[in-house]
Design a protein around this motif. Structure first.
Motif, PDB file in Angstrom:
ATOM      1  N   LYS A  81       0.844  -1.205   0.000  1.00 39.91           N
ATOM      2  CA  LYS A  81       0.000   0.000   0.000  1.00 39.91           C
ATOM      3  C   LYS A  81       0.878   1.253   0.000  1.00 39.91           C
ATOM      4  CE  LYS A  81      -4.107  -2.006   1.920  1.00 39.91           C
ATOM      5  NZ  LYS A  81      -4.427  -2.680   3.153  1.00 39.91           N
ATOM      6  N   LYS A  82       2.033   1.159   0.682  1.00 44.98           N
ATOM      7  CA  LYS A  82       2.877   2.355   0.839  1.00 44.98           C
ATOM      8  C   LYS A  82       3.712   2.637  -0.408  1.00 44.98           C
ATOM      9  CE  LYS A  82       4.231   0.989   4.923  1.00 44.98           C
ATOM     10  NZ  LYS A  82       5.333   0.743   5.799  1.00 44.98           N
ATOM     11  N   SER A  83       4.534   1.674  -0.780  1.00 44.33           N
ATOM     12  CA  SER A  83       5.446   1.920  -1.909  1.00 44.33           C
ATOM     13  C   SER A  83       5.986   0.599  -2.429  1.00 44.33           C
ATOM     14  CB  SER A  83       6.611   2.798  -1.447  1.00 44.33           C
ATOM     15  OG  SER A  83       7.358   2.086  -0.496  1.00 44.33           O
ATOM     16  N   GLY A  84       6.807   0.680  -3.448  1.00 43.28           N
ATOM     17  CA  GLY A  84       7.415  -0.532  -3.976  1.00 43.28           C
ATOM     18  C   GLY A  84       8.919  -0.500  -3.787  1.00 43.28           C
ATOM     19  N   ALA A  85       9.584  -1.579  -4.196  1.00 36.93           N
ATOM     20  CA  ALA A  85      11.047  -1.629  -4.087  1.00 36.93           C
ATOM     21  C   ALA A  85      11.661  -0.674  -5.100  1.00 36.93           C
ATOM     22  CB  ALA A  85      11.520  -3.052  -4.351  1.00 36.93           C
ATOM     23  N   LYS A  86      12.772  -0.047  -4.719  1.00 36.89           N
ATOM     24  CA  LYS A  86      13.476   0.834  -5.645  1.00 36.89           C
ATOM     25  C   LYS A  86      14.537   0.023  -6.372  1.00 36.89           C
ATOM     26  CE  LYS A  86      12.997   5.338  -3.514  1.00 36.89           C
ATOM     27  NZ  LYS A  86      12.071   5.075  -2.407  1.00 36.89           N
ATOM     28  N   ILE A  87      14.586   0.173  -7.687  1.00 40.20           N
ATOM     29  CA  ILE A  87      15.608  -0.543  -8.472  1.00 40.20           C
ATOM     30  C   ILE A  87      16.884   0.297  -8.515  1.00 40.20           C
ATOM     31  CG2 ILE A  87      16.237  -1.460 -10.739  1.00 40.20           C
ATOM     32  CD1 ILE A  87      13.356  -2.164 -11.221  1.00 40.20           C
ATOM     33  N   ILE A  88      18.011  -0.338  -8.185  1.00 43.43           N
ATOM     34  CA  ILE A  88      19.318   0.322  -8.223  1.00 43.43           C
ATOM     35  C   ILE A  88      20.157  -0.320  -9.325  1.00 43.43           C
ATOM     36  CG2 ILE A  88      21.413   0.913  -6.907  1.00 43.43           C
ATOM     37  CD1 ILE A  88      19.849   0.438  -4.341  1.00 43.43           C
ATOM     38  N   ALA A  89      20.763   0.493 -10.190  1.00 45.58           N
ATOM     39  CA  ALA A  89      21.648  -0.036 -11.232  1.00 45.58           C
ATOM     40  C   ALA A  89      22.617   1.065 -11.656  1.00 45.58           C
ATOM     41  CB  ALA A  89      20.822  -0.524 -12.422  1.00 45.58           C
ATOM     42  N   HIS A  90      23.508   0.750 -12.560  1.00 45.20           N
ATOM     43  CA  HIS A  90      24.528   1.725 -13.003  1.00 45.20           C
ATOM     44  C   HIS A  90      24.190   2.254 -14.395  1.00 45.20           C
ATOM     45  CE1 HIS A  90      28.400   3.375 -14.257  1.00 45.20           C
ATOM     46  NE2 HIS A  90      28.704   3.443 -12.969  1.00 45.20           N
ATOM     47  N   GLU A  91      24.486   3.528 -14.598  1.00 43.69           N
ATOM     48  CA  GLU A  91      24.123   4.187 -15.866  1.00 43.69           C
ATOM     49  C   GLU A  91      24.823   3.559 -17.091  1.00 43.69           C
ATOM     50  OE1 GLU A  91      25.390   8.255 -16.333  1.00 43.69           O
ATOM     51  OE2 GLU A  91      27.462   7.770 -15.850  1.00 43.69           O
ATOM     52  N   GLY A  92      25.958   2.881 -16.854  1.00 40.88           N
ATOM     53  CA  GLY A  92      26.683   2.273 -17.979  1.00 40.88           C
ATOM     54  C   GLY A  92      25.833   1.288 -18.767  1.00 40.88           C
ATOM     55  N   ASP A  93      24.888   0.638 -18.089  1.00 41.34           N
ATOM     56  CA  ASP A  93      24.014  -0.344 -18.761  1.00 41.34           C
ATOM     57  C   ASP A  93      22.610   0.214 -19.019  1.00 41.34           C
ATOM     58  OD1 ASP A  93      25.961  -2.243 -19.024  1.00 41.34           O
ATOM     59  OD2 ASP A  93      25.178  -3.635 -17.523  1.00 41.34           O
ATOM     60  N   LEU A  94      22.415   1.504 -18.738  1.00 42.73           N
ATOM     61  CA  LEU A  94      21.067   2.095 -18.866  1.00 42.73           C
ATOM     62  C   LEU A  94      20.422   1.909 -20.252  1.00 42.73           C
ATOM     63  CD1 LEU A  94      18.822   3.721 -17.455  1.00 42.73           C
ATOM     64  CD2 LEU A  94      19.951   5.813 -18.237  1.00 42.73           C
ATOM     65  N   PRO A  95      21.176   2.122 -21.354  1.00 44.58           N
ATOM     66  CA  PRO A  95      20.540   1.958 -22.673  1.00 44.58           C
ATOM     67  C   PRO A  95      19.975   0.553 -22.886  1.00 44.58           C
ATOM     68  CG  PRO A  95      22.814   2.759 -22.884  1.00 44.58           C
ATOM     69  CD  PRO A  95      22.573   2.521 -21.429  1.00 44.58           C
ATOM     70  N   TYR A  96      20.565  -0.440 -22.210  1.00 43.92           N
ATOM     71  CA  TYR A  96      20.066  -1.827 -22.357  1.00 43.92           C
ATOM     72  C   TYR A  96      18.827  -2.031 -21.491  1.00 43.92           C
ATOM     73  CZ  TYR A  96      24.882  -1.906 -23.861  1.00 43.92           C
ATOM     74  OH  TYR A  96      26.062  -1.594 -24.460  1.00 43.92           O
ATOM     75  N   TYR A  97      18.817  -1.461 -20.265  1.00 43.05           N
ATOM     76  CA  TYR A  97      17.630  -1.582 -19.406  1.00 43.05           C
ATOM     77  C   TYR A  97      16.430  -0.922 -20.085  1.00 43.05           C
ATOM     78  CZ  TYR A  97      21.026  -2.678 -15.712  1.00 43.05           C
ATOM     79  OH  TYR A  97      22.029  -3.243 -14.980  1.00 43.05           O
ATOM     80  N   GLN A  98      16.706   0.171 -20.800  1.00 47.97           N
ATOM     81  CA  GLN A  98      15.619   0.910 -21.444  1.00 47.97           C
ATOM     82  C   GLN A  98      15.324   0.408 -22.853  1.00 47.97           C
ATOM     83  OE1 GLN A  98      17.106   4.943 -21.017  1.00 47.97           O
ATOM     84  NE2 GLN A  98      15.824   5.247 -19.218  1.00 47.97           N
ATOM     85  N   GLY A  99      16.109  -0.566 -23.312  1.00 40.71           N
ATOM     86  CA  GLY A  99      15.878  -1.126 -24.637  1.00 40.71           C
ATOM     87  C   GLY A  99      16.238  -0.184 -25.767  1.00 40.71           C
ATOM     88  N   LYS A 100      17.163   0.740 -25.504  1.00 41.97           N
ATOM     89  CA  LYS A 100      17.519   1.704 -26.538  1.00 41.97           C
ATOM     90  C   LYS A 100      18.704   1.257 -27.381  1.00 41.97           C
ATOM     91  CE  LYS A 100      15.522   5.705 -24.338  1.00 41.97           C
ATOM     92  NZ  LYS A 100      15.729   6.798 -23.386  1.00 41.97           N
TER      93      LYS A 100
END
Ligand SMILES: [Zn+2]
Ligand SMILES: [Zn+2]
Length: 257
Positions: A81-100
């Motif tokens: 009800k309050k919140s969800g887990a926060k995802i932590i990762a490094h920007e070096g792999d960001l384009p892959y997490y975002q599918g870009k």
């Protein structure tokens, strides 16, 4: 505070592992496993009197599908009800997490090459944007806990590790152990993971982890290993580097002749 590091067998025989760090008041999930394996995570949570909504952070060590593939789904399941887990990762792999961008895969063995051909590793997985993004050599200290997320670039451009109690580390795929993709047998024998971008950088990261006091290494494939076993692996990686340089010199010689 007492921390318990619990392995989640995403695949049996330690072929693919994710981890739960349990402490009083909640837990952290390190890596998410391949898509649609949330029942494996749930089973391990229940065995330790936890539920999805106890997860406070989801740390993704890097963008390979066996680590990041189910992050989005698990974050959705973590919402209370309050919140969800926060995802932590490094920007070096960001384009892959975002599918870009499409990932590149440097296979470390004939088996990895065959495995790559199956198409399993390069498949797309549900995209997400991390809530906490490490940049450059920035680390992130989890508030009120003796748990620190540090960049350990080399396995991929955005690979990170999780230090627990200062002498234990969940190191993702910085090193693996066992046979084939890792796990199965000989789990005390270190090996390179199936794919690795920069073995020289990996060697340096492992040296840094040992010099900051890490004695126990929890791994995505096989493991755990102790610092002595990891030191043997570092020596092998450094040998590889020497061979590589000799190889290049050799090629130059050939050019001269
Ligand atoms: Zn990997
Ligand atoms: Zn992996």
């Amino acid at each position: 505070m007492n921390y318990q590091i619990i392995k989640i067998p995403i695949l049996p025989l330690s072929m693919v592992n994710a981890f739960i760090i349990k402490y009083t008041g909640g837990c952290i999930l390190v890596d998410s496993g391949v898509p649609n394996t949330e029942h494996k995570v749930e089973k391990t949570l229940i065995q330790h009197q936890l539920t999805f909504t106890d997860i406070q952070y989801i740390i993704i060590t890097h963008a390979h599908i066996d680590h990041a593939g189910n992050a989005k789904k698990l974050q959705e399941l973590s919402y209370s009800k309050k919140s969800g887990a926060k995802i932590i990762a490094h920007e070096g792999d960001l384009p892959y997490y975002q599918g870009k961008k499409e990932m590149t895969f440097c296979a470390t063995s004939w088996f990895a090459k065959l495995f790559f051909k199956t198409g399993i590793v390069s498949k797309h997985y549900p995209r997400f944007t991390p809530d906490i993004l490490l940049k450059g050599d920035q680390s992130f200290h989890i508030p009120n806990l003796d748990i620190k997320v540090i960049p350990t670039i080399g396995h991929t451009q955005g690979s990170i590790s999780v230090l627990v109690d200062s002498n234990k580390v969940i190191a993702g795929d910085l090193v693996a152990s066992g046979i084939l993709i890792g796990g199965i047998m000989f789990n005390n024998k270190p090996k390179r993971p199936p794919f690795e971008e920069n073995p020289q950088m990996v060697s340096q990261q492992l040296k840094n982890l040992i010099s900051r006091g890490c004695e126990q290494f929890y791994l995505g494939h096989g493991g755990p290993l102790n610092d002595k076993q990891v030191n043997n692996h570092i020596r092998n990686l450094d040998k590889l580097d020497k061979l590589d340089k000799l190889d290049k010199l050799d090629n130059l010689d050939n050019l001269d002749n």
